[in-house]
Write an enzyme that holds these catalytic residues in place. Structure first.
Site, PDB file in Angstrom:
ATOM      1  N   PHE A 181       1.163   5.198   0.718  1.00 50.58           N
ATOM      2  CA  PHE A 181       0.554   6.236   1.538  1.00 50.58           C
ATOM      3  C   PHE A 181       1.145   7.599   1.166  1.00 50.58           C
ATOM      4  O   PHE A 181       2.324   7.698   0.800  1.00 50.58           O
ATOM      5  CB  PHE A 181       0.832   5.986   3.020  1.00 50.58           C
ATOM      6  CG  PHE A 181       0.163   4.755   3.585  1.00 50.58           C
ATOM      7  CD1 PHE A 181      -0.993   4.861   4.345  1.00 50.58           C
ATOM      8  CD2 PHE A 181       0.694   3.490   3.362  1.00 50.58           C
ATOM      9  CE1 PHE A 181      -1.608   3.727   4.865  1.00 50.58           C
ATOM     10  CE2 PHE A 181       0.089   2.354   3.874  1.00 50.58           C
ATOM     11  CZ  PHE A 181      -1.063   2.477   4.626  1.00 50.58           C
ATOM     12  N   THR A 212       0.851  -1.194   0.000  1.00 56.10           N
ATOM     13  CA  THR A 212       0.000   0.000   0.000  1.00 56.10           C
ATOM     14  C   THR A 212       0.886   1.243   0.000  1.00 56.10           C
ATOM     15  O   THR A 212       1.862   1.326   0.748  1.00 56.10           O
ATOM     16  CB  THR A 212      -0.932   0.031   1.220  1.00 56.10           C
ATOM     17  OG1 THR A 212      -1.793  -1.111   1.187  1.00 56.10           O
ATOM     18  CG2 THR A 212      -1.788   1.295   1.220  1.00 56.10           C
TER      19      THR A 212
END
Length: 379
Positions: free
Chosen positions: A268, A266
């Protein structure tokens, strides 16, 4: 068009903040600290141990489960996430950089905040919107929020919020997601009938959960699922969450790395009130958003300004233009879109500046969201 180009978001940001807040609201306030060594922490451990003892002896543990829930809810080790109506009450201890993230303690977003800003004071927020507002109102210094996942794709909500708010992207951090199956102590994997987690986490572990024959139940976030398992002392359910969540909520890891794809990462964004000054001494990325008139080849022309200058695009995302979703042209109606683009270049580079000048010639709206160092930790 109704949307106007934003030429100096920093100056508008200052005006908005100081216009809405009194000086007293900008002073250091107090937020719940996550310190160690409190009497409540000792009591949590004692009650959890007693719960397991009662369970082993076959005695009813519902009363003690309620006691655990109350202690954990009140504990400074597990602060309740900020909600929008609590923003004005948040206070700082003034000692560390304060970073907002969405979720509860043990969330992957908290790990991302710690990776982006080591030794920070991580402040949980109930919603993505709340994290944006907390930065704008000077209640925290930064926010670290997910923008895309290698398996699940883009987090559209945060793309929309980037445009709605006047924060700047000052960095990025990539986090490898390693899902674990968490259950209460004494619960074996064959005892499980259902599993709780965020919908994306459940989807990312589809094969494993299918093999185990578990019924999926979606909740708001992974750490929240772990918290619920612990609070309610469930014996037939598990949570898909991080190993850190298991430590925080006193759960047992019954299976590790249960994601279907090991390349689960992921990305960010690190957000702040002020932009950083871009440099040329390292690899930089720039994020922009723009809109275009309807017509043949218009998007091609927009992307060509980068190709002509050998600028590599790393991301392109389209989102509906809110309040003006349809555009009439030649008697027909078309969907109207905003285009979010990331490209590998610093705004300190003349070639990047020339590309955006070229894009401005036919873009109806253009805004630079940030120019920031690339996270190369996983390259």
């Amino acid at each position: 068009m109704a949307v106007q180009a934003v030429r100096s978001p920093a100056s508008q940001l200052h005006g908005g903040i100081y216009g809405n807040l009194s000086p007293s609201n900008r002073k250091h306030n107090t937020v719940v600290r996550y310190g160690c060594g409190s009497w409540k922490r000792c009591r949590i451990v004692a009650v959890l141990a007693s719960l397991r003892e009662d369970d082993a002896n076959g005695r009813d543990n519902s009363t003690r489960a309620m006691e655990v829930k109350k202690i954990l809810e009140d504990s400074p080790l597990l602060p309740k996430p900020l909600s929008s109506n609590q923003l004005v009450e948040s206070v700082s201890n003034g000692s560390r950089i304060r970073v907002a993230y969405q979720g509860v303690r043990g969330a992957y977003s908290e790990s991302a905040a710690d990776k982006a800003y080591p030794n920070c004071e991580a402040v949980p927020c109930e919603e993505f919107d709340t994290a944006f507002e907390a930065v704008e109102r000077w209640l925290v210094d930064r926010a670290v929020l997910p923008i895309e996942n290698s398996l699940g794709g883009s987090i559209h909500r945060n793309y929309d919020l980037l445009l709605r708010h006047s924060l700047h992207i000052v960095g990025e951090v990539k986090l490898a997601v390693r899902h674990c199956l968490l259950a209460n102590h004494g619960v074996n994997i064959e005892d499980l009938r259902r599993v709780l987690s965020h919908p994306q986490a459940l989807a990312q572990c589809e094969n494993t959960l299918t093999k185990l024959g578990l019924v999926r139940e979606a909740v708001d976030d992974t750490a929240g699922a772990a918290k619920q398992i612990a609070f309610e002392q469930l014996s037939d359910a598990a949570a898909v969450a991080s190993a850190e969540a298991a430590k925080i909520y006193g759960l047992n890891i019954v299976a590790e790395d249960i994601q279907d794809d090991c390349d689960n990462v992921t990305r960010f964004l690190m957000l702040a009130r002020e932009p950083i000054i871009p440099g040329t001494n390292r690899l930089f990325k720039t994020s922009i958003v723009f809109s275009l008139e309807e017509g043949p080849g218009v998007l091609f022309k927009a992307l060509a300004v980068f190709a002509l200058r050998q600028i590599n695009l790393t991301k392109i995302e389209s989102r509906p233009l809110r309040k003006h979703p349809l555009r009439a042209s030649g008697g027909l109606k078309y969907f109207d879109y905003l285009f979010y683009v990331d490209f590998e270049a610093s705004m300190a580079d003349e070639v990047a500046q020339n590309a955006l000048r070229h894009l401005e010639e036919f873009a109806t709206f253009l805004r630079v969201l940030g120019s920031y160092p690339v996270d190369t930790s996983m390259l």
